[in-house]
Design a protein around this motif. Structure first.
Motif, PDB file in Angstrom:
ATOM      1  N   LEU A  96       0.826  -1.208   0.000  1.00 35.58           N
ATOM      2  CA  LEU A  96       0.000   0.000   0.000  1.00 35.58           C
ATOM      3  C   LEU A  96       0.861   1.259   0.000  1.00 35.58           C
ATOM      4  CD1 LEU A  96      -2.822  -1.027   2.513  1.00 35.58           C
ATOM      5  CD2 LEU A  96      -3.094  -0.588   0.065  1.00 35.58           C
ATOM      6  N   HIS A  97       1.936   1.234   0.765  1.00 38.41           N
ATOM      7  CA  HIS A  97       2.831   2.388   0.841  1.00 38.41           C
ATOM      8  C   HIS A  97       3.476   2.673  -0.521  1.00 38.41           C
ATOM      9  CE1 HIS A  97       5.852   5.170   2.326  1.00 38.41           C
ATOM     10  NE2 HIS A  97       6.811   4.395   1.839  1.00 38.41           N
ATOM     11  N   GLU A  98       3.865   1.618  -1.230  1.00 38.67           N
ATOM     12  CA  GLU A  98       4.561   1.779  -2.503  1.00 38.67           C
ATOM     13  C   GLU A  98       3.614   2.032  -3.672  1.00 38.67           C
ATOM     14  OE1 GLU A  98       6.890  -1.750  -2.914  1.00 38.67           O
ATOM     15  OE2 GLU A  98       8.384  -1.117  -1.413  1.00 38.67           O
ATOM     16  N   PRO A 253      -5.538 -15.433  -8.228  1.00 36.58           N
ATOM     17  CA  PRO A 253      -4.523 -14.731  -7.431  1.00 36.58           C
ATOM     18  C   PRO A 253      -3.153 -14.894  -8.073  1.00 36.58           C
ATOM     19  CG  PRO A 253      -5.927 -16.106  -6.032  1.00 36.58           C
ATOM     20  CD  PRO A 253      -6.230 -16.481  -7.451  1.00 36.58           C
ATOM     21  N   THR A 254      -2.350 -13.834  -8.016  1.00 32.02           N
ATOM     22  CA  THR A 254      -1.010 -13.885  -8.601  1.00 32.02           C
ATOM     23  C   THR A 254      -0.007 -13.193  -7.685  1.00 32.02           C
ATOM     24  OG1 THR A 254       0.367 -13.204 -10.479  1.00 32.02           O
ATOM     25  CG2 THR A 254      -1.495 -11.774  -9.932  1.00 32.02           C
ATOM     26  N   THR A 255       1.170 -13.749  -7.633  1.00 33.38           N
ATOM     27  CA  THR A 255       2.249 -13.110  -6.871  1.00 33.38           C
ATOM     28  C   THR A 255       2.989 -12.079  -7.720  1.00 33.38           C
ATOM     29  OG1 THR A 255       3.779 -14.885  -7.498  1.00 33.38           O
ATOM     30  CG2 THR A 255       2.589 -15.132  -5.395  1.00 33.38           C
ATOM     31  N   ARG A 256       2.568 -11.927  -8.982  1.00 33.49           N
ATOM     32  CA  ARG A 256       3.184 -10.943  -9.887  1.00 33.49           C
ATOM     33  C   ARG A 256       2.104 -10.023 -10.453  1.00 33.49           C
ATOM     34  NH1 ARG A 256       8.213  -9.658  -9.977  1.00 33.49           N
ATOM     35  NH2 ARG A 256       8.211  -9.376 -12.255  1.00 33.49           N
ATOM     36  N   PRO A 257       1.486  -9.197  -9.617  1.00 34.65           N
ATOM     37  CA  PRO A 257       0.437  -8.291 -10.102  1.00 34.65           C
ATOM     38  C   PRO A 257       1.010  -7.220 -11.013  1.00 34.65           C
ATOM     39  CG  PRO A 257       1.063  -7.726  -7.874  1.00 34.65           C
ATOM     40  CD  PRO A 257       1.778  -9.000  -8.192  1.00 34.65           C
ATOM     41  N   ALA A 262       5.145  -3.799 -13.834  1.00 33.10           N
ATOM     42  CA  ALA A 262       5.514  -2.473 -14.322  1.00 33.10           C
ATOM     43  C   ALA A 262       6.838  -2.014 -13.716  1.00 33.10           C
ATOM     44  CB  ALA A 262       4.398  -1.469 -13.995  1.00 33.10           C
ATOM     45  N   LYS A 263       7.028  -2.324 -12.434  1.00 36.02           N
ATOM     46  CA  LYS A 263       8.270  -1.935 -11.767  1.00 36.02           C
ATOM     47  C   LYS A 263       9.462  -2.677 -12.376  1.00 36.02           C
ATOM     48  CE  LYS A 263       7.810  -1.378  -7.424  1.00 36.02           C
ATOM     49  NZ  LYS A 263       7.612  -1.611  -5.978  1.00 36.02           N
ATOM     50  N   THR A 265       9.659  -3.792 -15.415  1.00 32.38           N
ATOM     51  CA  THR A 265       9.879  -3.246 -16.770  1.00 32.38           C
ATOM     52  C   THR A 265      10.668  -1.948 -16.708  1.00 32.38           C
ATOM     53  OG1 THR A 265       7.831  -4.231 -17.586  1.00 32.38           O
ATOM     54  CG2 THR A 265       8.756  -2.413 -18.861  1.00 32.38           C
ATOM     55  N   ARG A 266      10.333  -1.100 -15.723  1.00 36.66           N
ATOM     56  CA  ARG A 266      11.052   0.166 -15.573  1.00 36.66           C
ATOM     57  C   ARG A 266      12.522  -0.077 -15.240  1.00 36.66           C
ATOM     58  NH1 ARG A 266       6.216   1.730 -12.913  1.00 36.66           N
ATOM     59  NH2 ARG A 266       7.197   1.388 -10.876  1.00 36.66           N
ATOM     60  N   LYS A 267      12.777  -1.072 -14.367  1.00 31.30           N
ATOM     61  CA  LYS A 267      14.164  -1.366 -14.011  1.00 31.30           C
ATOM     62  C   LYS A 267      14.941  -1.897 -15.210  1.00 31.30           C
ATOM     63  CE  LYS A 267      13.487  -2.308  -9.070  1.00 31.30           C
ATOM     64  NZ  LYS A 267      13.564  -3.335  -8.004  1.00 31.30           N
ATOM     65  N   ALA A 268      14.273  -2.725 -16.018  1.00 27.97           N
ATOM     66  CA  ALA A 268      14.932  -3.333 -17.165  1.00 27.97           C
ATOM     67  C   ALA A 268      15.290  -2.291 -18.222  1.00 27.97           C
ATOM     68  CB  ALA A 268      14.034  -4.402 -17.790  1.00 27.97           C
ATOM     69  N   SER A 269      14.454  -1.250 -18.317  1.00 31.58           N
ATOM     70  CA  SER A 269      14.709  -0.219 -19.312  1.00 31.58           C
ATOM     71  C   SER A 269      15.702   0.832 -18.810  1.00 31.58           C
ATOM     72  CB  SER A 269      13.396   0.456 -19.712  1.00 31.58           C
ATOM     73  OG  SER A 269      12.796   1.086 -18.587  1.00 31.58           O
TER      74      SER A 269
END
Length: 269
Positions: A96-98, A253-257, A262-263, A265-269
């Motif tokens: 929630l914080h992030e 349910p997924t552990t990769r929402p 998106a996070k 993908t941003r790191k990879a780019s």
């Protein structure tokens, strides 16, 4: 007559139970505890998410993700259950914080109400981020709530004063006396999947669900149908006036929402 002590099936069950307990203990020690996120959709527009539920998962020694139904019954009454509730809460509050756009529900047992570590985790995050409370929903099952209704009512009152909401999970499973509704003051009512699955072709469950919705509306509670598995049931539930829908028809349910993807993908780019 075969007594439990001499019953090989009983011994095998106890051995399996002990293996599960050891797996959970090891996962907690290694912090291999995570959440799987399932969206809960708005009935008026089933493409829009109302909020997410964070479901606790542990990783076994091979890294396989183990769902709660495979271990929770074995550990819920033990200290491991308290530790799992605390770790799940901490992970949910960090999420929630992030992700300030999210609203998230986290499950807990009534046995955790007096757990100091759980409360320390909650208070630490509330002190760090004052906007978390209004986006946190705590889910307590009907059967769990009825183990200590007075303690649950007092606990809820204190945390609702901080802006936290509460959901009564698995409602209709057969434990709650309706007279407790006024004392509990839950914000959300989640109707047990037993009434929901196949409801499009079950007039009896349609009548029972309509009655539960009416009760919830009287007490100003948001209603959620659990275990919605197909479009026919979805349309029936919308017609019955449900506020929200949850089930595999929309997403597992997924552990990769999406926010984690998106996070990454941003790191990879």
């Amino acid at each position: 007559m075969i007594h439990g002590a001499c019953n090989p099936d009983a011994r095998a069950g106890r051995g399996q139970d002990q293996n599960i307990i050891e797996m959970v203990r090891q996962a907690i020690a290694l912090q291999d505890v995570t959440l799987a996120y399932q969206p809960i959709m708005q009935a008026r527009d089933p493409k829009k998410v109302a909020f997410y539920e964070g479901l606790v998962r542990v990783l076994d020694e091979t890294g396989k993700i183990i769902p709660a139904y495979k271990f929770m019954d074995s550990v819920e009454a033990t200290e491991l259950g308290r530790q799992l509730d605390t770790l799940a809460l901490g992970e949910g509050l960090r999420t929630l914080h992030e992700n300030p756009e999210l609203r998230l529900s986290i499950n807990m047992s009534v046995r955790t109400i007096h757990c100091r570590q759980w409360h320390r985790t909650l208070n630490r995050w509330l002190s760090r981020d004052g906007l978390i409370a209004e986006r946190l929903i705590i889910e307590i099952t009907e059967s769990s709530a009825m183990k200590a209704p007075d303690a649950v009512a007092s606990f809820m009152k204190k945390l609702q004063a901080k802006g936290i909401s509460f959901a009564l999970d698995d409602f209709g499973a057969g434990f709650t006396a309706l007279r407790y509704f006024k004392d509990f003051s839950f914000d959300i009512l989640k109707i047990d999947g037993h009434f929901i699955q196949g409801i499009a072709h079950d007039p009896d469950n349609q009548a029972l669900t309509a009655a539960l919705v009416s009760i919830a509306q009287h007490f100003n509670m948001l209603t959620v149908a659990e275990f919605v598995d197909d479009q026919e049931d979805t349309e029936t539930l919308i017609g019955l006036g449900l506020d929200c829908l949850q089930g595999y028809h929309f997403a597992k349910p997924t552990t990769r929402p999406y926010w984690m993807q998106a996070k990454a993908t941003r790191k990879a780019s």
